[in-house]
Design a protein around this motif. Structure first.
Motif, PDB file in Angstrom:
ATOM      1  N   THR A  97       0.803  -1.218   0.000  1.00  0.00           N
ATOM      2  CA  THR A  97       0.000   0.000   0.000  1.00  0.00           C
ATOM      3  C   THR A  97       0.842   1.277   0.000  1.00  0.00           C
ATOM      4  O   THR A  97       0.536   2.193  -0.754  1.00  0.00           O
ATOM      5  N   PRO A  98       1.926   1.394   0.795  1.00  0.00           N
ATOM      6  CA  PRO A  98       2.709   2.634   0.756  1.00  0.00           C
ATOM      7  C   PRO A  98       3.253   2.951  -0.640  1.00  0.00           C
ATOM      8  O   PRO A  98       3.253   4.104  -1.055  1.00  0.00           O
ATOM      9  N   ASN A 145       0.474   4.189  -2.767  1.00  0.00           N
ATOM     10  CA  ASN A 145       0.162   5.575  -2.405  1.00  0.00           C
ATOM     11  C   ASN A 145       1.130   6.553  -3.066  1.00  0.00           C
ATOM     12  O   ASN A 145       0.732   7.641  -3.503  1.00  0.00           O
ATOM     13  N   GLY A 160       2.986  10.798  -0.532  1.00  0.00           N
ATOM     14  CA  GLY A 160       2.175   9.611  -0.287  1.00  0.00           C
ATOM     15  C   GLY A 160       1.809   9.402   1.167  1.00  0.00           C
ATOM     16  O   GLY A 160       1.435   8.309   1.571  1.00  0.00           O
ATOM     17  N   HIS A 161       1.897  10.449   1.960  1.00  0.00           N
ATOM     18  CA  HIS A 161       1.585  10.371   3.392  1.00  0.00           C
ATOM     19  C   HIS A 161       0.098  10.644   3.614  1.00  0.00           C
ATOM     20  O   HIS A 161      -0.543  11.289   2.784  1.00  0.00           O
ATOM     21  N   PRO A 162      -0.438  10.210   4.746  1.00  0.00           N
ATOM     22  CA  PRO A 162      -1.861  10.444   5.018  1.00  0.00           C
ATOM     23  C   PRO A 162      -2.222  11.938   5.060  1.00  0.00           C
ATOM     24  O   PRO A 162      -3.310  12.313   4.616  1.00  0.00           O
ATOM     25  N   ALA A 215       0.150   9.335  -5.773  1.00  0.00           N
ATOM     26  CA  ALA A 215       0.509  10.731  -5.518  1.00  0.00           C
ATOM     27  C   ALA A 215       1.261  11.320  -6.705  1.00  0.00           C
ATOM     28  O   ALA A 215       0.985  12.455  -7.121  1.00  0.00           O
ATOM     29  N   GLN A 256       4.662   4.898   6.312  1.00  0.00           N
ATOM     30  CA  GLN A 256       5.809   4.216   5.712  1.00  0.00           C
ATOM     31  C   GLN A 256       6.847   3.928   6.798  1.00  0.00           C
ATOM     32  O   GLN A 256       6.956   4.684   7.755  1.00  0.00           O
TER      33      GLN A 256
END
Length: 154
Positions: free
Chosen positions: A3-4, A7, A105-107, A11, A96
């Motif tokens: 998933t990371p 993401n 790609g961070h929340p 992004a 991550q």
């Protein structure tokens, strides 16, 4: 795909860039390991280092050849003391793991500083969310997509 990494890919595309993520059969958790696999100068590797600044996350995008002077960065920012974040803090704020943190790609958006010495390289490589993935990007693109403040970090 983890998933990371997905993401980070999302992004890149959402921010209008090409998906340049490369997944390797070997781990590249350090700048030296990444440079060896990519065949590039370690100074062109962009380390995504997470620190705490007054309890909030601070992401410093530093050259793989640089050792960050946190006192200098704090002086430039005009704020409190910068401390290295714990691995749990990094995971909580980036989604991550340490050694695979990407600049994106961070929340949620993280305050970001960009090592101005990275501008000397036409192509940069940054972690793409896990220990086996990297992506290529230019300095200007990296500055744009992270809204980073350019600073001397050493």
């Amino acid at each position: 795909m983890p998933t990371p990494v997905a993401n980070v890919k999302l992004a890149l595309i959402t921010l209008g860039l090409r998906d340049t993520v490369r997944v390797f059969g070997t781990k590249v958790p350090t700048a030296a390991a990444a440079a060896a696999v990519l065949g590039c100068d370690v100074a062109a590797i962009t380390n995504s280092l997470v620190f705490t600044l007054d309890g909030a996350p601070l992401l410093i995008l530093a050259s793989g050849a640089a050792r960050v002077d946190t006192a200098l960065v704090a002086k430039h920012l005009g704020e409190g003391k910068i401390r290295r974040a714990t691995s749990d803090f990094v995971l909580e704020h980036t989604g991550q793991e340490v050694g695979g943190v990407a600049p994106i790609g961070h929340p949620v958006k993280i305050q970001t500083v960009l090592d101005e010495s990275l501008a000397a390289h036409p192509v940069l490589w940054a972690g793409a969310g896990d220990h086996n993935s990297m992506f290529s990007i230019t300095y200007e693109e990296l500055k744009l997509i992270t809204a980073a403040q350019e600073l001397k970090v050493r």
